[in-house]
Design an enzyme around this catalytic site. Sequence first.
Site, mmCIF file in Angstrom:
data_model
loop_
_atom_site.group_PDB
_atom_site.id
_atom_site.type_symbol
_atom_site.label_atom_id
_atom_site.label_comp_id
_atom_site.label_asym_id
_atom_site.label_seq_id
_atom_site.Cartn_x
_atom_site.Cartn_y
_atom_site.Cartn_z
ATOM 1 N N LYS A 19 -22.759 -8.039 -36.594
ATOM 2 C CA LYS A 19 -24.051 -8.580 -36.156
ATOM 3 C C LYS A 19 -25.051 -7.472 -35.820
ATOM 4 C CE LYS A 19 -22.085 -9.826 -31.638
ATOM 5 N NZ LYS A 19 -21.256 -8.619 -31.680
ATOM 6 N N ARG A 94 -22.727 -14.689 -24.401
ATOM 7 C CA ARG A 94 -21.307 -14.619 -24.752
ATOM 8 C C ARG A 94 -20.477 -15.614 -23.959
ATOM 9 N NH1 ARG A 94 -21.599 -8.737 -26.547
ATOM 10 N NH2 ARG A 94 -19.569 -8.195 -27.368
ATOM 11 N N ARG A 133 -13.331 2.497 -36.863
ATOM 12 C CA ARG A 133 -14.702 2.961 -36.591
ATOM 13 C C ARG A 133 -14.696 4.204 -35.686
ATOM 14 N NH1 ARG A 133 -18.814 -1.505 -34.258
ATOM 15 N NH2 ARG A 133 -17.553 -1.411 -32.389
ATOM 16 N N ARG A 166 -14.804 4.955 -29.784
ATOM 17 C CA ARG A 166 -15.249 4.259 -28.577
ATOM 18 C C ARG A 166 -14.005 3.785 -27.833
ATOM 19 N NH1 ARG A 166 -19.786 -0.223 -30.176
ATOM 20 N NH2 ARG A 166 -18.505 -1.492 -28.817
ATOM 21 N N ARG A 177 -10.732 -7.732 -26.680
ATOM 22 C CA ARG A 177 -12.088 -8.196 -26.998
ATOM 23 C C ARG A 177 -12.050 -9.415 -27.918
ATOM 24 N NH1 ARG A 177 -14.399 -3.055 -29.545
ATOM 25 N NH2 ARG A 177 -16.409 -4.099 -29.682
HETATM 26 P P1 AMP Z 1 -20.932 -4.933 -27.999
HETATM 27 O O1 AMP Z 1 -21.492 -3.604 -28.372
HETATM 28 O O2 AMP Z 1 -21.890 -6.074 -28.183
HETATM 29 O O3 AMP Z 1 -19.578 -5.199 -28.616
HETATM 30 O O4 AMP Z 1 -20.676 -4.876 -26.410
HETATM 31 C C1 AMP Z 1 -19.807 -3.906 -25.852
HETATM 32 C C2 AMP Z 1 -19.303 -4.394 -24.503
HETATM 33 O O5 AMP Z 1 -20.405 -4.600 -23.608
HETATM 34 C C3 AMP Z 1 -18.573 -5.733 -24.512
HETATM 35 O O6 AMP Z 1 -17.204 -5.606 -24.887
HETATM 36 C C4 AMP Z 1 -18.733 -6.159 -23.059
HETATM 37 O O7 AMP Z 1 -17.870 -5.427 -22.203
HETATM 38 C C5 AMP Z 1 -20.159 -5.714 -22.764
HETATM 39 N N1 AMP Z 1 -21.147 -6.767 -23.076
HETATM 40 C C6 AMP Z 1 -22.124 -6.741 -24.026
HETATM 41 N N2 AMP Z 1 -22.819 -7.896 -24.026
HETATM 42 C C7 AMP Z 1 -22.263 -8.669 -23.059
HETATM 43 C C8 AMP Z 1 -22.522 -9.979 -22.583
HETATM 44 N N3 AMP Z 1 -23.499 -10.747 -23.114
HETATM 45 N N4 AMP Z 1 -21.752 -10.452 -21.566
HETATM 46 C C9 AMP Z 1 -20.782 -9.699 -21.025
HETATM 47 N N5 AMP Z 1 -20.467 -8.459 -21.420
HETATM 48 C C10 AMP Z 1 -21.205 -7.940 -22.440
#
Ligand code: AMP
Length: 223
Positions: A19, A94, A133, A166, A177
């Site tokens: 995304k 989320r 990655r 990461r 996740r």
């Molecule tokens: P992403 O880069 O979108 O995969 O986000 C990385 C991490 O940030 C996630 O695994 C969560 O720990 C946190 N995170 C990002 N967006 C949210 C959200 N809307 N609600 C809760 N945690 C979030």
Amino acid sequence: MSSDLTGGMVFIGAPGAGKGTQAKLVVEAHDVLHISTGDMLREHRTAGTELGREAQVFMDRGDLVPDDVMIAMVAERIQRSDAAKAWILDGFPRTLPQAEALDASLSESGTELRHVISFQVPQDELVQRLTARWTCSKCGEIWNVVSKPPSQAGVCDGCQAELTQRADDRPEAVMARLEVYRTQTEPLLGYFRARGVLREIEANRSPELVQKSLLDQLGEPAL
Ligand code: AMP
């Protein structure tokens, strides 16, 4: 730059579904603001803010950052003047409380949520994508040991700096996740489907093909 896309768009997908990549491609060609909550949290971490330090614990083990923190962060972001144009929310909501809070703040500001796009990729492909990655520690370029390998293992082609993984792309965190996505985020698809704004995209294809069907969907009026 084209400004044919209007209103608010939400991108939902499991980690690794692409995304963020798709949002970046849309933003390159259209006058749209990209709001990635994962990127915002990582910026806080890099800047060493209190929010960044609090979030790091949750992020590193693959858990969600608490709803109240996320809801306040996004509510503040979409009120800024640059969010008056079309925007893509990538990675938010989320959870159901986040979706309800988003609805409430949009109806308060009179902004229309035009599309919610769900990016669908089979679980085994997601695991492969995420654990493959690696990121350059200097320039941030993303490499993939399967689909976009650097010429020399572990080293960035562009700046020769070391590649790092990461913390949340390590296998244990990836499984956590994906489970969090399945239990907490996937139920949102039913919520948005019932509202008539959900569009589903088969995202187990090349980024170019996914982008094409995404733009086809975004160009059409909401269902
Ligand atoms: P992403 O880069 O979108 O995969 O986000 C990385 C991490 O940030 C996630 O695994 C969560 O720990 C946190 N995170 C990002 N967006 C949210 C959200 N809307 N609600 C809760 N945690 C979030």
